[in-house]
Design a protein around this motif. Structure first.
Motif, PDB file in Angstrom:
ATOM      1  N   VAL A   1       1.636   1.966 -11.102  1.00 25.40           N
ATOM      2  CA  VAL A   1       1.312   0.575 -10.758  1.00 25.40           C
ATOM      3  C   VAL A   1      -0.245   0.300 -10.142  1.00 25.40           C
ATOM      4  CG1 VAL A   1       1.908  -1.856  -9.682  1.00 25.40           C
ATOM      5  CG2 VAL A   1       3.765   0.011 -10.549  1.00 25.40           C
ATOM      6  N   ALA A   2      -0.627   1.665  -9.459  1.00 27.36           N
ATOM      7  CA  ALA A   2      -1.809   1.469  -8.651  1.00 27.36           C
ATOM      8  C   ALA A   2      -3.110   1.179  -9.353  1.00 27.36           C
ATOM      9  CB  ALA A   2      -1.956   2.915  -8.071  1.00 27.36           C
ATOM     10  N   PRO A   3      -3.410   1.404 -10.644  1.00 30.16           N
ATOM     11  CA  PRO A   3      -4.533   0.972 -11.029  1.00 30.16           C
ATOM     12  C   PRO A   3      -4.574  -0.669 -11.388  1.00 30.16           C
ATOM     13  CG  PRO A   3      -3.593   2.889 -12.450  1.00 30.16           C
ATOM     14  CD  PRO A   3      -2.645   2.347 -11.339  1.00 30.16           C
TER      15      PRO A   3
ATOM     16  N   ILE B   1       0.854  -1.243   0.164  1.00 25.22           N
ATOM     17  CA  ILE B   1       0.141  -0.069   0.011  1.00 25.22           C
ATOM     18  C   ILE B   1       0.812   1.064  -0.124  1.00 25.22           C
ATOM     19  CG2 ILE B   1      -1.572   1.489   1.301  1.00 25.22           C
ATOM     20  CD1 ILE B   1      -2.930  -1.374   2.086  1.00 25.22           C
ATOM     21  N   VAL B   2       1.970   1.342   1.038  1.00 20.49           N
ATOM     22  CA  VAL B   2       2.813   2.464   0.739  1.00 20.49           C
ATOM     23  C   VAL B   2       3.377   2.596  -0.621  1.00 20.49           C
ATOM     24  CG1 VAL B   2       4.838   3.227   1.878  1.00 20.49           C
ATOM     25  CG2 VAL B   2       3.106   2.336   3.354  1.00 20.49           C
ATOM     26  N   PHE B   3       4.018   1.634  -0.882  1.00 18.99           N
ATOM     27  CA  PHE B   3       4.888   1.586  -2.162  1.00 18.99           C
ATOM     28  C   PHE B   3       3.867   2.063  -3.617  1.00 18.99           C
ATOM     29  CE2 PHE B   3       8.080  -0.930   0.078  1.00 18.99           C
ATOM     30  CZ  PHE B   3       9.024   0.327   0.380  1.00 18.99           C
ATOM     31  N   THR B   4       2.849   1.614  -3.669  1.00 17.49           N
ATOM     32  CA  THR B   4       1.903   1.992  -4.638  1.00 17.49           C
ATOM     33  C   THR B   4       1.068   3.156  -4.830  1.00 17.49           C
ATOM     34  OG1 THR B   4       0.180   0.554  -3.853  1.00 17.49           O
ATOM     35  CG2 THR B   4       1.919  -0.663  -5.222  1.00 17.49           C
TER      36      THR B   4
END
Length: 50
Positions: free
Chosen positions: A42-44, A34-37
């Motif tokens: 890459v989130a979608p 959660i923190v890195f994205t």
């Protein structure tokens, strides 16, 4: 942070609560995901998994 990990390991070993280790590992991996994205390209793709 290293002291916390050492103390956690001693607690798990002394109390024979080794079944907590996979749960803690999963929560740490999920939290780091959660923190890195957050705000990345890459989130979608991560949102489609959930």
């Amino acid at each position: 942070m290293l002291d916390f990990a050492k103390e956690l390991w001693e607690f798990l070993r002394e109390r024979k609560k080794f079944w907590l280790l996979p749960i803690i590992t999963f929560l740490v991996l999920l939290g780091s995901l959660i923190v890195f994205t957050e705000g990345s390209a890459v989130a979608p793709f991560i949102y489609t998994l959930f």
